[in-house]
Scaffold this active site. Sequence first.
Site, PDB file in Angstrom:
ATOM      1  N   SER A 248       0.815  -1.217   0.000  1.00 30.50           N
ATOM      2  CA  SER A 248       0.000   0.000   0.000  1.00 30.50           C
ATOM      3  C   SER A 248       0.846   1.262   0.000  1.00 30.50           C
ATOM      4  O   SER A 248       0.327   2.356  -0.083  1.00 30.50           O
ATOM      5  CB  SER A 248      -0.957   0.009   1.184  1.00 30.50           C
TER       6      SER A 248
ATOM      7  N   LYS B  91      -6.664   5.827   7.131  1.00 32.88           N
ATOM      8  CA  LYS B  91      -5.474   6.535   6.653  1.00 32.88           C
ATOM      9  C   LYS B  91      -5.747   8.024   6.487  1.00 32.88           C
ATOM     10  O   LYS B  91      -4.956   8.866   6.916  1.00 32.88           O
ATOM     11  CB  LYS B  91      -4.997   5.915   5.337  1.00 32.88           C
TER      12      LYS B  91
END
Length: 257
Positions: A105, A148
């Site tokens: 990621s 996030k």
Amino acid sequence: GEMIEEGTLYIDTDGAKVGQVNGLAVYSYGEFMFGKPSRITAQTFIGNKGVINIEREAKLSGKTHDKGVLILSGYLGGKYGGKTPLALSATLTFEQSYSYVEGDSASAAELFAILSSLAELPIKQGIAVTGSVNQKGEIQPIGGVNEKIEGFFDTCKRKGLTGNQGVIIPRSNVKNLMLKKEVVEAVKEGKFHIYPISTVDEGIEILTGVAAGKRGPDGLFPEGTVNRKVEDKLFYLLQEQERLRKMAEKSQDSTIS
């Protein structure tokens, strides 16, 4: 989030720096998941001819993660290698030794750091990045997108929202967005931004404020664009590699005679 407040996580949320980007990782604490920014820095220098060597290291643990590195070199080779072999070495350093919950990621952030280092163009530190990248330069979805974004929003809020901060996310993750009200409000008011992207070029333009550039009929990227600066640097590194090789051969010849 105490670590960020104490400043032990040296996260910049303002200004611009070459070869440095805020990646985003998700950590789980029992049932609880939270996102945190993690600084990634790239350095680029001359490598061996025909080779793109990228190494990763975590500053605190010294651990290396090889997963996804081939994708980064594949992208660089495909986009810029074309007719000439590249001679590039790059190191990626993670300021934190956290293990990423999901492997790749951070690959988009890593690539942006490398491109910034090669082009010598600073990256806006107020814009964090999440997303994985494939060899074609397409940005692919990741997990934990809400955590996030919220994690970086909280960091920026603590340090003071400037109105220029935000997060780059994969366009394919937009459908997963379920952000807390405070973040939604801040985005509506233009105090925080979410930038969905599908390609590496879109992302590097947002981060640097410079056009990425498409190849013209002459086979070159337009002067002054990010891609032109990257390609020029890669060509320069290749020439330097050749020059050093010739010098080494000369000195060997002179020692033999």
